[in-house]
Design an enzyme around this catalytic site. Structure first.
Site, PDB file in Angstrom:
ATOM      1  N   CYS A 196     -10.624   0.438   7.616  1.00  0.00           N
ATOM      2  CA  CYS A 196      -9.400   1.455   8.074  1.00  0.00           C
ATOM      3  C   CYS A 196     -10.020   2.675   7.411  1.00  0.00           C
ATOM      4  O   CYS A 196     -10.071   4.219   7.577  1.00  0.00           O
ATOM      5  CB  CYS A 196      -8.028   1.595   7.923  1.00  0.00           C
ATOM      6  SG  CYS A 196      -7.290   1.169   5.782  1.00  0.00           S
ATOM      7  N   GLU A 218       1.051  -1.393   0.295  1.00  0.00           N
ATOM      8  CA  GLU A 218       0.234   0.144  -0.630  1.00  0.00           C
ATOM      9  C   GLU A 218       0.894   1.582   0.341  1.00  0.00           C
ATOM     10  O   GLU A 218       0.443   2.191   0.842  1.00  0.00           O
ATOM     11  CB  GLU A 218      -1.105   0.192   1.065  1.00  0.00           C
ATOM     12  CG  GLU A 218      -2.374  -1.304   1.760  1.00  0.00           C
ATOM     13  CD  GLU A 218      -2.831  -1.340   2.491  1.00  0.00           C
ATOM     14  OE1 GLU A 218      -3.540  -1.519   2.981  1.00  0.00           O
ATOM     15  OE2 GLU A 218      -2.296  -0.424   3.803  1.00  0.00           O
TER      16      GLU A 218
END
Length: 806
Positions: free
Chosen positions: A394, A310
């Site tokens: 998230c 990521e």
């Protein structure tokens, strides 16, 4: 209102520029106000509901002995989901009181307080001894710092401060302070303390917030410890690029690793540098920022090019189909750039804030407020769609806390200046050293560039109004040479006070209007908003021959639902195309759309010659795509036919269902084995092992050959290479068998590896690949069998860019 904590001295007295609290700024426009209200009425309740049904609250209840059961969820950081939503709900309470929401928060906080261990420790999967997640946290607290224990703490502190300021209640703040005291005792340079950075940064920012609300120096000092510990490599730990732990901050000059961690970390570093007046530390952050803004920033304000980790790839790697641009990373980029503005007073940082706000951030949530993107591609062949929730959730929680706080980015002050950073209709109550001023904005920004600000000071007095001159208006899409306008670079800008035009006096990107102000004075700002075409610098190979479109701060995109045909990648919009804009109130809650001339490039089936088919395109704001169902998307379009991707004819492979993988039958032709611009499959977290992917056909197909294009590139924690060996299997009833008489199973890079075999009729094919192992492991495997691999030498991973079948 916001509450302060007791009679502690205000540590902000040494800060020169402060944001005007969002509670003192009220938006009444048609762009942000509805989104903020949807966040309050839809996103926050929806996210809390997901916490209820996915066991987030149950985990606290189990840890507190309030219920029996198994710990739920797949991640050690699931505790942060409720914390983030509590923060967002608290911000909403501060603006618009809701007794039901207030009571609901009390009930959730009761669960959180019950879960806290007597010494202040709070991570539910550890307290609940969830061995299923021991790969994350180990077998005892603090064993694996990257397991997110300190990340959990950071979000707890942020939620606690927001809740305390919104309600005046100490219930969650006391939990946070007890945990923070434990962290201060546990981590540091003392002989018996753990010497380790935060792992997943956010606690740095959060400790600073505790310092602000309490005045306790130990929290600021602890934040400084975590900043300094990064890259110190105490106790011989290995450098960690993933979490910015590869070298000391003062030596860092490139943004690397996990994008969200980086944005949060440098936000915390900026906080500490400002409060401790550490110019050397601030200059180090500026150096990293220069790399981000100059070589790794997407035109939508997003950061992070790679799904692997990521995070960031090398300089100028700004891929389109496979870019990650996590929603949380765009939010982190806003946090970081806003702090850099507060530290320096430079408008360029607020330019990045605006670009991220209007594009990368709000693309992460649907207009309905109940569906979310995790990653935000610059191009999609129709496979992306927002979801209500994620296993790793998230982003939804982060959106809820962020949206409620957006008014806080509009204004800032120092002793004698008011900074206007965002142009949004509404009013604000601003305090200077010796005056109180009401500001009233009237504008239809971002659709129109006219702004009127009425200035109503309590007392007639002299001060400066600092109007940010947006980069898009002054000829710079971003504050670096990474992108540039190819036409209409600068916009006409006029400023007048009480109807009389004034000459701009510029300071750090702000037009300074310094005068004696009286109630009712009106400032008028006019900025032309022509459609502008944006070109990326030559170093970005993936954007060669491509241009994007924007108007004002809004980046535009083509979505297939608005075009005559679904396929978008053969659409050419010439550099000199006439493009007009117009407001359409009946689509996407009302947006300005762009229309213009384009051609579709088609290949004649018989002659193989290319022809151009003219049509009128419609472009919508990038942030609003995928609100009308699945479809293709493209931001950067070819300006000439040489760079168009022609629509391919369907094949056996393209019609097949991909099994145990994704991205290898889209028919986009790779330029090399390191071409990660278009979709590809990779075996994430696999190395030196035997892996497989397959095709399932809707009906039996007769096949006699395949072509495979192998993936190969380096990432900071994994290397992708061609496989050591591989074989092709076909489905025979319920069994898988290797094809008969295959030609050589090639593993060459930068080309298709063609394999022919005896014709077979089947409903499925499967590639079984042995990923490369270190030489020592190959010898071990030969001696003891293929399953014996030395896991301390992980070998290499691999992947497939494209797999054809004939």
């Amino acid at each position: 209102m916001f509450f302060s904590c007791g009679n502690k001295p205000d540590p902000e007295t040494n800060i020169s520029i402060r944001e005007v609290p969002f509670t003192e700024v009220h938006f009444t426009d048609n762009f942000w106000a509805p989104r903020i209200e949807i966040n309050r009425t839809v996103s926050i309740p929806s996210a809390f509901h997901q916490c209820e049904i996915n066991g987030r609250f149950d985990n606290f209840a189990i840890a507190g002995g309030l219920m029996q059961g198994e710990h739920k969820g797949d991640f050690s950081f699931d505790d942060t989901d409720p914390y983030k939503i509590i923060e967002g709900a608290s911000y909403s309470l501060a603006v618009k009181y809701d007794p039901e929401l207030d009571a609901y928060l009390d009930s959730v906080i009761t669960l959180i307080a019950a879960a806290q261990e007597p010494d202040g420790y709070l991570t539910t999967c550890v307290t609940n001894k969830c061995t299923r997640l021991s790969g994350w946290w180990g077998s005892s607290r603090w064993e694996k710092i990257n397991s997110h224990e300190l990340y959990n703490s950071g979000h707890l502190y942020e939620a606690a401060v927001a809740h305390y300021k919104a309600t005046g209640k100490r219930s969650l703040l006391d939990v946070a302070l007890k945990n923070a005291d434990l962290v201060c005792e546990t981590f540091g340079l003392g002989e018996d303390q753990i010497k380790y950075p935060s792992g997943h940064p956010i606690i740095e920012m959060a400790l600073v917030k505790l310092y602000h609300v309490t005045g306790e120096q130990k929290y600021l000092k602890q934040a400084r410890y975590f900043v300094d510990e990064a890259g110190r490599l105490s106790n011989g730990r290995k450098p960690g690029i993933y979490s910015q732990d590869h070298k000391p901050v003062l030596e860092q000059d490139e943004i690397v690793g996990h994008a969200v961690r980086a944005g949060y970390f440098y936000s915390g570093v900026a906080d500490v540098a400002v409060l401790q007046h550490d110019d050397e530390l601030l200059n180090a952050v500026k150096c990293v920022w220069d790399n981000m803004a100059g070589k790794k920033l997407y035109i939508i304000g997003g950061i992070g090019s790679r799904p692997q980790g990521e995070g960031f790839g090398p300089d100028y790697e700004l891929n389109n189909f496979n870019n990650y641009c996590e929603t949380c990373a765009s939010i982190a980029n806003v946090y970081w750039n806003h702090r850099m503005f507060l530290a320096t007073g430079e408008a360029k940082y607020s330019d990045v804030v605006e670009r991220a706000l209007y594009n990368g951030v709000i693309a992460g949530v649907s207009l309905s407020g109940d569906k979310f993107f995790y990653d935000n591609p610059m191009a999609s062949h129709g496979v992306h769609e927002r979801e209500e929730w994620f296993g790793c959730a998230c982003c939804p929680g982060n959106v809820t806390r962020f949206m409620a706080s957006i008014p806080g980015y509009a204004y800032a002050t120092d002793k004698k200046n008011i900074y206007v950073n965002l142009y949004v209709e509404g009013d604000a109550a601003v305090e200077l050293e010796d005056n109180k001023i009401e500001l009233v904005q009237k504008t239809n920004y971002p659709w129109e560039g006219d702004v009127e600000i009425t200035v109503n000071p309590s007392n007639t007095g002299e001060f400066a109004l600092m109007l940010r001159m947006p980069g898009w208006a002054t000829g710079n899409p971003v504050p670096s040479p990474l992108y540039h306008y190819v036409k209409n670079a600068g916009s006409e800008i006029k400023i007048s006070v009480n109807g009389k035009e004034v000459k701009k006096s510029m300071d750090k990107g702000y037009a300074v209007i310094n005068r004696e102000w009286k109630s009712g004075d009106r400032v008028s700002l006019h900025m032309d908003m022509p459609v502008k075409r944006v070109q990326t610098c030559a170093e970005v190979s993936y954007d060669k021959g491509l241009l994007s479109m924007e108007r004002g701060p809004v980046v535009y995109a083509l979505e297939s639902v608005d075009q005559p045909e679904e396929f978008l990648f053969d659409v050419v919009i010439p550099r000199d195309a006439e493009i007009t804009s117009g407001y359409e109130e009946n689509i996407l809650n009302g947006v300005t759309v762009l229309t213009g001339s384009a051609v579709r490039i088609e290949k004649d089936k018989d002659s193989e010659t290319l022809s151009e088919k003219p049509f009128t395109f419609k472009a919508i704001p990038y942030s609003t795509w995928n609100n009308r169902g699945k479809g293709q998307l493209v931001v950067f379009t070819p300006e000439t036919k040489e760079f168009a991707i022609l629509k391919p004819e369907p094949t056996i492979a393209s019609r097949a269902q991909q099994i145990d993988g994704y991205g290898f039958n889209d028919q986009f032709e790779p330029k090399s084995s390191g071409d990660i611009n278009t979709p590809y499959h990779y075996w994430w977290l696999k190395s030196g092992t035997e892996e497989s992917v397959g095709y399932q056909f809707d009906q039996p197909e007769t096949v006699s050959g395949v072509e495979v294009y192998w993936l190969a590139f380096e990432h900071y924690d994994v290397i992708y290479k061609e496989p050591e060996t591989w074989k092709l299997m076909y489905k025979d009833g319920n069994d898988w068998k290797e094809v008969k008489n295959p030609s050589s199973y090639g593993t060459e890079l930068d080309k298709y590896n063609k394999v022919t075999f005896d014709s077979v009729t089947t409903t499925g094919l499967k590639i079984v690949a042995q990923l490369q192992r270190p030489e020592a492991d190959k010898e071990t495997a030969e001696e003891k069998g293929p399953q014996v691999v030395d896991v301390t030498r992980r070998g290499y991973s691999g992947g497939i860019i494209e797999w054809k079948v004939f």
